[in-house]
Design an enzyme around this catalytic site. Structure first.
Site, PDB file in Angstrom:
ATOM      1  N   TYR A  80       0.836  -1.201   0.000  1.00 27.65           N
ATOM      2  CA  TYR A  80       0.000   0.000   0.000  1.00 27.65           C
ATOM      3  C   TYR A  80       0.872   1.253   0.000  1.00 27.65           C
ATOM      4  O   TYR A  80       1.839   1.353   0.757  1.00 27.65           O
ATOM      5  CB  TYR A  80      -0.918   0.019   1.225  1.00 27.65           C
ATOM      6  N   ASP A  86      -0.357 -40.039  -4.568  1.00 26.10           N
ATOM      7  CA  ASP A  86      -1.687 -40.185  -5.152  1.00 26.10           C
ATOM      8  C   ASP A  86      -2.122 -38.834  -5.704  1.00 26.10           C
ATOM      9  O   ASP A  86      -1.356 -37.869  -5.729  1.00 26.10           O
ATOM     10  CB  ASP A  86      -2.693 -40.740  -4.135  1.00 26.10           C
TER      11      ASP A  86
END
Length: 438
Positions: free
Chosen positions: A147, A418
């Protein structure tokens, strides 16, 4: 699978706990919208889903699992609570709402396909194909979101030398009330000099409810180089998104309407958090129908949120655990970026690093920063290491080879692999490509 008495006692204890009490409000809202009594149990329903951490946290929400699994605490509470409902159609209804990424992996794909006639696919977290986007865009990383006060031209000109992903030129909280007009005019005049900056140059306008947003939009979009990204703060309701869209539609030129800008919304209150799913859906719907912007992310405004709920800020941010996890879950459910809270003590770099790494493990895609010294820390926290990228690349290659032979799970580097780990590996490679890590 049935719960034992011990497990039932655990469920009862969790329902009485503070975290699950927060979920009660969400589920009650879903009851009303679905016109279905979620809490009514059905004793004949014996098959309840199982919480599979890898399936949920690694492949869908983008979480990196820690040893104590603390980042999954509220998700586990929610799932146990949903199991207490004990009705398949309720779980499917929840799947269609903001918790779909929590519920979906717990149900067998064949069952879901038969009941919903839904084609399921494995979409990596933050694949950048959100509901609000009609066309896929190049992924814009926002690991570090800095910012800069819009009325400070000296600081604005310095951002070109910073290795930051996203610079937010601020018209809102970073600017005093009597300097708002000055800020929006300075931002409009500086946008041209920042056009070649590698960072995503974003303008944070004032909230819809402030009465200042329309003038912010008129001034910054009159610039020869209008902003490509807008940040809309303090979004509490879907109606505010609708009002924003009407205003911006009247302000944009035909050329600007054709180019589209990116929109990032902010959650900064209890009401905004509870309405987050509806806000995302409304913004996504308007993005498709009006074709003025693409919805790309959600930012957590933690300080305003703490003030709103009466919480005391602590360095470990435990008081914000539920809010952070809900923002991650809702954002990832709709394939949006999730930007974590500000760490105010900018001199405490060790504490900042710890919180940044925690946010990355939880599933956030980036973090807000308020000082240039925080940028390299947050970029590193939200980037995979070269070793991690190499591991992911080789594992995907091995997976492709095993797929050709018709095998499912396989051993790679001494570990059983997996699909959840494959999806995590794909996320790592995608992020590495976006931030040029090889």
């Amino acid at each position: 699978m049935k719960y034992s008495n011990e497990k039932n006692n655990e469920v009862e204890d969790l329902i009485k706990s503070t975290d699950v009490a927060n979920f009660f409000s969400d589920v009650r809202k879903m009851e009303k919208s679905m016109e279905v009594p979620v809490l009514k149990t059905q004793s004949s329903y014996n098959s309840i889903p199982k919480f599979v951490p890898g399936e949920i946290t690694q492949s869908n929400v983008g979480v990196l699992q820690s040893e104590d699994s603390s980042e999954e605490l509220s998700l586990r509470h929610l799932l146990i609570f949903c199991c207490k409902c004990a009705r398949m159609k309720i779980l499917l209804a929840l799947h269609r709402h903001c918790y779909k990424d929590v519920i979906l992996p717990t149900l067998k794909r064949g069952v879901l396909n038969r009941i919903q006639n839904t084609k399921l696919s494995c979409t990596p977290a933050c694949s950048y194909s959100s509901l609000g986007n009609n066309n896929k865009k190049k992924y814009i990383p926002r690991r570090s979101v800095l910012y800069v006060p819009g009325n400070d031209e000296r600081k604005i000109q310095k951002v070109v030398s910073l290795d930051v992903d996203c610079v937010v030129l601020d018209c809102e909280d970073g600017v005093a009330a009597n300097r708002k007009s000055e800020a929006r005019n300075i931002i409009a005049s500086c946008l041209g000099s920042l056009a070649g900056c590698k960072a995503d140059i974003t303008v944070r306008v004032n909230p819809v409810s402030s009465g200042l947003m329309e003038e912010d939009l008129k001034v910054v979009f009159k610039s020869e180089h209008p902003p490509k990204t807008l940040m809309l703060p303090k979004v509490d309701t879907p109606e505010e998104i609708e009002r924003f869209t009407k205003r911006i539609k009247d302000i944009l030129s035909d050329k600007q309407k054709a180019e589209k800008f990116s929109l990032i919304t902010m959650v900064e209150s209890a009401v905004g958090l509870m309405n987050l799913k509806d806000v995302i859906l409304q913004a996504s719907s308007l993005a498709r129908s009006e074709k003025l912007f693409t919805l790309e992310g959600v930012v957590f405004g933690s300080d305003d949120f703490c003030a709103d709920i009466g919480a005391t800020r602590t360095n470990d941010a435990k008081e914000l655990l539920y809010a952070r996890q809900k923002i991650i879950t809702c954002a990832k459910a709709y394939r949006l970026q999730a930007i974590d809270l500000v760490y105010i003590d900018y001199k405490d770099l060790a504490g900042f690093q710890q919180q940044a790494e925690q946010g990355a493990r939880m599933g956030f895609t980036g973090k807000q920063v308020i000082h240039p010294g925080q940028i390299p820390i947050v970029n590193a926290a939200f980037s995979p290491s070269k070793e991690r990228v190499q591991w992911a690349t080789e594992m995907i290659q091995a997976f492709d080879e095993y797929q050709k032979s018709g095998q499912g799970a396989f051993v790679f580097d001494g570990k059983m692999i997996d699909m959840p780990l494959v999806l995590q590996a794909r996320n790592i490679v995608s992020m590495a490509q976006a931030v040029s890590i090889t």
